[in-house]
Design an enzyme around this catalytic site. Structure first.
Site, PDB file in Angstrom:
ATOM      1  NE  ARG A 180      -3.483   0.549   0.147  1.00  7.59           N
ATOM      2  CZ  ARG A 180      -4.123   0.939  -1.107  1.00  7.59           C
ATOM      3  NH1 ARG A 180      -4.351   0.176  -2.179  1.00  7.59           N
ATOM      4  NH2 ARG A 180      -4.722   2.285  -1.324  1.00  7.59           N
ATOM      5  CB  ILE A 181       3.484   2.513   2.134  1.00  5.80           C
ATOM      6  CG1 ILE A 181       2.554   2.570   3.671  1.00  5.80           C
ATOM      7  CG2 ILE A 181       4.408   3.623   2.385  1.00  5.80           C
ATOM      8  CD1 ILE A 181       1.626   3.671   3.648  1.00  5.80           C
ATOM      9  NE  ARG A 198      -1.764  -7.780  14.460  1.00  2.84           N
ATOM     10  CZ  ARG A 198      -1.696  -6.274  13.913  1.00  2.84           C
ATOM     11  NH1 ARG A 198      -2.142  -6.400  12.670  1.00  2.84           N
ATOM     12  NH2 ARG A 198      -0.965  -5.588  14.886  1.00  2.84           N
ATOM     13  CB  CYS A 240       0.271   6.084  10.187  1.00  2.00           C
ATOM     14  SG  CYS A 240      -0.454   4.693  10.597  1.00  2.00           S
ATOM     15  CG  ASP A 281       6.689  -6.297  -4.575  1.00  2.00           C
ATOM     16  OD1 ASP A 281       6.338  -5.712  -3.670  1.00  2.00           O
ATOM     17  OD2 ASP A 281       5.787  -7.451  -4.634  1.00  2.00           O
ATOM     18  NE  ARG A 338      -5.188  -1.716  13.284  1.00  3.10           N
ATOM     19  CZ  ARG A 338      -4.068  -2.257  12.976  1.00  3.10           C
ATOM     20  NH1 ARG A 338      -4.025  -3.299  11.772  1.00  3.10           N
ATOM     21  NH2 ARG A 338      -2.833  -1.858  13.576  1.00  3.10           N
ATOM     22  CG  ASN A 396      -4.679   4.407   7.318  1.00  4.22           C
ATOM     23  OD1 ASN A 396      -5.724   4.990   7.406  1.00  4.22           O
ATOM     24  ND2 ASN A 396      -4.361   3.341   6.813  1.00  4.22           N
ATOM     25  CB  SER A 421       7.646   2.691   4.878  1.00  5.06           C
ATOM     26  OG  SER A 421       7.553   1.300   5.042  1.00  5.06           O
TER      27      SER A 421
END
Length: 329
Positions: free
Chosen positions: A10-11, A193, A149, A32, A228, A309, A118
């Protein structure tokens, strides 16, 4: 400044979108292990931020976006990457896998000059929050953790409140679900989770208190949890802080309003609009203080802050790159 991104989650993908046309940087390469066609698809279409603006395609082993060409690498370990040949100034380590000094240093051995994580890295990596202690960066430092974040939101709020004096702080971050959760119930080492992310409000363990205690003189005075919630973006940070002195709601709000207008401008914001999480998508601040929700009971104050975020956090990553560029020039 020549930039590479390791890890296109995502980031990493949001940073690609934001850096590709930024004249201050040259995005040289991404790495990646996912299939390149899949990476292109995920860059072109994003469920939160919409379709990529402009043309984007594959050409040989590169992604072409307008007149920009970014090399695509597919290596599992940083030691396999050709950062020296590509003359990379800074690697953005966004894989989440190489967050201790030994792992991040592999990028330096591969030829990169600097590494910016990150996330909050291990204790052997300097933890620096932009707008708080970023001025401690100098050219002798090769690897930096800019926090996560939640840390970027919380550090500023607690630092400002500590001008009155903090006895203790309880933090609850109501956060959109993430890739570290599951879509349907399954096995996970943290049992909660493993529960279906879109079906429940799910408390999860976080290391926010430990990170904040590395930054602030509040040892053994902070506790934190993240809950969450079934939304895809955004977070609401709920701070319950016991102050050393009584305070009024108006005094607290004025403290944050002045900070947002002056020394923390562009990092924190202050609002008295009746916000909900959808309103902060794409906001560039680390936190938005919601003055309408501030409440005080003698010495106990509750502060509510919002943040995107992903977009807010990548905004700080870009601030770091600009700051490091000045130091390296």
């Amino acid at each position: 400044m020549r930039i590479a991104i390791n890890g296109m989650g995502r980031i990493g993908r949001l940073l690609f979108r934001r850096l590709i046309n930024d004249p201050a940087f040259t995005l040289v390469a991404v790495n990646d292990i996912m299939e390149t066609e899949n990476l292109l698809y995920l860059l072109k279409y994003d469920s939160l931020y919409g379709k990529f603006q402009g043309d984007i395609s594959l050409s040989d082993n590169a992604i072409v976006a307008g007149d920009k060409k970014v090399i695509v690498l597919q290596h599992e370990y940083p030691s396999q990457l050709s950062w020296k040949d590509l003359d990379i100034d800074i690697v953005l380590e966004c894989s989440g896998k190489f967050t201790n000094k030994a792992g991040a240093s592999e990028h330096l051995k591969a030829g990169a000059k600097k590494v910016l994580l990150s996330t909050t890295g291990s204790p052997d990596i300097p933890l620096m929050i932009y707008g708080f202690n970023h001025h401690r960066l100098d050219n002798t430092i090769e690897i930096v953790s800019p926090g996560g974040c939640m840390t970027n939101c919380s550090t500023h709020i607690l630092y400002i409140l500590n001008s009155i004096g903090i006895e203790s702080a309880q933090i609850n971050i109501l956060h959109s679900y993430t890739s570290r959760q599951e879509l349907v119930d399954t096995a996970h080492k943290q049992f909660r989770r493993g529960r279906a992310a879109a079906e429940s409000i799910i408390p999860v363990e976080i290391d926010l208190a430990q990170s904040l205690e590395r930054l602030l003189p509040l040892q053994d005075k902070i506790a934190a949890v993240s809950v969450r919630v079934p939304v895809t973006n955004g977070a609401m940070a709920d701070f319950t802080v016991q102050l050393k002195e009584p305070a009024a709601k108006e005094e607290i709000n004025l403290l944050f309003k002045k900070a947002a207008e002056n020394e923390y401008k562009n990092i924190i914001a202050y609002s008295e609009d009746p916000l909900v999480s959808a309103d902060i998508k794409g906001d560039t601040h680390s936190c938005i203080i919601d003055g309408t929700l501030t409440s005080v009971a003698v010495k106990q104050v509750k502060i509510i802050a919002w943040f995107d975020n992903e977009y807010g956090y990548t905004s700080r990553i870009i601030d770091w790159l600009l700051y490091w560029k000045k130091l390296m020039s």
